[in-house]
Scaffold this active site. Structure first.
Site, PDB file in Angstrom:
ATOM      1  CD  GLU A  72      46.427  32.548  35.472  1.00 39.90           C
ATOM      2  OE1 GLU A  72      45.617  32.616  36.606  1.00 39.90           O
ATOM      3  OE2 GLU A  72      47.669  32.200  35.691  1.00 39.90           O
ATOM      4  CG  ASP A  73      43.049  32.781  39.240  1.00 36.94           C
ATOM      5  OD1 ASP A  73      43.910  33.030  38.576  1.00 36.94           O
ATOM      6  OD2 ASP A  73      43.050  32.351  40.331  1.00 36.94           O
ATOM      7  CG  ASP A  76      48.672  40.761  42.101  1.00 33.17           C
ATOM      8  OD1 ASP A  76      48.514  41.755  41.970  1.00 33.17           O
ATOM      9  OD2 ASP A  76      48.907  40.095  43.099  1.00 33.17           O
ATOM     10  CE  LYS A 104      45.255  41.448  42.753  1.00 35.84           C
ATOM     11  NZ  LYS A 104      45.106  41.058  44.099  1.00 35.84           N
ATOM     12  CG  PHE A 125      43.973  38.593  48.658  1.00 36.47           C
ATOM     13  CD1 PHE A 125      45.052  38.587  48.016  1.00 36.47           C
ATOM     14  CD2 PHE A 125      43.142  37.781  49.343  1.00 36.47           C
ATOM     15  CE1 PHE A 125      45.342  37.134  47.659  1.00 36.47           C
ATOM     16  CE2 PHE A 125      43.526  36.542  48.950  1.00 36.47           C
ATOM     17  CZ  PHE A 125      44.600  36.083  48.227  1.00 36.47           C
ATOM     18  NE  ARG A 138      41.149  26.629  45.784  1.00 38.56           N
ATOM     19  CZ  ARG A 138      42.134  27.391  45.290  1.00 38.56           C
ATOM     20  NH1 ARG A 138      41.638  28.181  44.320  1.00 38.56           N
ATOM     21  NH2 ARG A 138      43.085  27.110  45.651  1.00 38.56           N
TER      22      ARG A 138
HETATM   23  P1  5GP Z   1      50.910  36.844  39.740  1.00 36.43           P
HETATM   24  O1  5GP Z   1      51.984  36.069  39.300  1.00 36.43           O
HETATM   25  O2  5GP Z   1      50.098  37.564  38.603  1.00 36.43           O
HETATM   26  O3  5GP Z   1      51.241  38.016  40.888  1.00 36.43           O
HETATM   27  O4  5GP Z   1      49.724  36.292  40.454  1.00 36.43           O
HETATM   28  C1  5GP Z   1      48.931  35.169  39.849  1.00 36.43           C
HETATM   29  C2  5GP Z   1      48.150  34.295  40.941  1.00 36.43           C
HETATM   30  O5  5GP Z   1      48.330  34.745  42.029  1.00 36.43           O
HETATM   31  C3  5GP Z   1      46.656  34.372  40.388  1.00 36.43           C
HETATM   32  O6  5GP Z   1      46.645  33.003  39.361  1.00 36.43           O
HETATM   33  C4  5GP Z   1      45.993  33.900  41.939  1.00 36.43           C
HETATM   34  O7  5GP Z   1      46.361  32.342  41.948  1.00 36.43           O
HETATM   35  C5  5GP Z   1      46.953  34.484  42.951  1.00 36.43           C
HETATM   36  N1  5GP Z   1      46.501  35.992  43.136  1.00 36.43           N
HETATM   37  C6  5GP Z   1      46.632  37.185  42.757  1.00 36.43           C
HETATM   38  N2  5GP Z   1      45.834  38.145  43.248  1.00 36.43           N
HETATM   39  C7  5GP Z   1      44.789  37.460  43.832  1.00 36.43           C
HETATM   40  C8  5GP Z   1      43.733  37.967  44.741  1.00 36.43           C
HETATM   41  O8  5GP Z   1      43.566  39.128  44.754  1.00 36.43           O
HETATM   42  N3  5GP Z   1      42.893  36.930  45.278  1.00 36.43           N
HETATM   43  C9  5GP Z   1      43.194  35.650  45.102  1.00 36.43           C
HETATM   44  N4  5GP Z   1      42.813  34.674  45.737  1.00 36.43           N
HETATM   45  N5  5GP Z   1      44.490  34.988  44.378  1.00 36.43           N
HETATM   46  C10 5GP Z   1      45.254  36.020  43.845  1.00 36.43           C
END
Ligand code: 5GP
Length: 152
Positions: A72-73, A76, A104, A125, A138
Site C-alpha cells: 500500500e502507499d 488513512d 496516518k 494530505f 504522482r
Molecule cells: P483509507 O481507506 O485508509 O482511508 O484510504 C486509503 C487510500 O486513500 C490510499 O490508498 C490513498 O489512495 C488515499 N489516501 C489516503 N490519504 C492520502 C493522502 O494523504 N494523500 C493521497 N494522495 N492519498 C491518500
C-alpha cells in the site's frame, strides 16, 4: 525460495503504490511474483475516503495457497484495506501481510494489523512518489504536503 510455482506474491494496490512497489520489489532478494489491483475509495478531487471501495482492476491470477504481501502507499481510515482483506481472505491465500509506505494512525476507523510501516505521518494530505490529488502530482519524486488552499 520458490519452486516451479512461486508461493510468494506481492500485490500492489494501484495507482498510489506504483512507485513504492517498483522500488520494493527490486529490494526483495528472493523470487516473488507481482499482481496488480486497482481500487478507488476517494471521489474525484476529494481528499476524504468515501469508505465505499470500488474494484477498478481485479487480480490477474490466483492467490489460493499463496503468501500474499499487500503493498500500500498510505493507510488513512483503513477502510480500503479492511475491505481488501475481506475480499482477498475469501480467496484462500496461505497468508496475507501488509506493508505500507505511509501510515496516518490519527484517522484510523478500523483496527488493522500492519506488518511493516515505512513512515508514520501526521494528519495531512500528501502527494508525490505515486500519491495523487485528482490524478496529479504522482510523478513528483518527493512526498510533500498539499497546501490546503489547493483543495479547500
Ligand atoms: P483509507 O481507506 O485508509 O482511508 O484510504 C486509503 C487510500 O486513500 C490510499 O490508498 C490513498 O489512495 C488515499 N489516501 C489516503 N490519504 C492520502 C493522502 O494523504 N494523500 C493521497 N494522495 N492519498 C491518500
Amino acid at each position: 525460495r520458490c519452486n516451479a510455482v512461486c508461493r510468494h506474491l506481492g500485490l500492489s494496490v494501484l495507482k498510489g503504490s506504483l512507485i513504492f512497489v517498483a522500488d520494493l520489489m527490486r529490494a526483495i532478494p528472493s523470487n516473488v511474483v507481482i499482481d496488480l489491483m486497482e481500487v478507488s475509495s476517494y471521489g474525484g478531487g476529494n481528499t476524504e475516503s468515501s469508505g465505499t471501495v470500488r474494484i477498478l482492476k481485479d487480480l490477474s491470477g490466483t492467490i489460493e495457497g499463496r503468501d500474499v504481501l499487500i503493498v500500500e502507499d498510505i493507510i488513512d481510515t483503513g477502510l480500503t484495506l479492511n475491505y481488501l482483506m475481506g475480499y482477498l481472505g475469501g480467496k484462500s491465500p496461505r497468508s496475507i501481510r501488509i506493508v505500507t509506505l505511509l501510515n496516518k494512525p490519527a484517522r484510523r476507523l478500523v483496527d488493522l494489523k500492519v506488518d511493516w510501516t515505512g513512515f508514520e505521518i501526521p494528519d495531512k494530505f500528501v502527494v508525490g512518489y505515486g500519491l495523487d490529488f485528482n490524478d496529479q502530482y504522482r510523478n513528483w519524486p518527493d512526498i510533500a504536503v498539499l497546501k490546503p488552499e489547493l483543495y479547500a
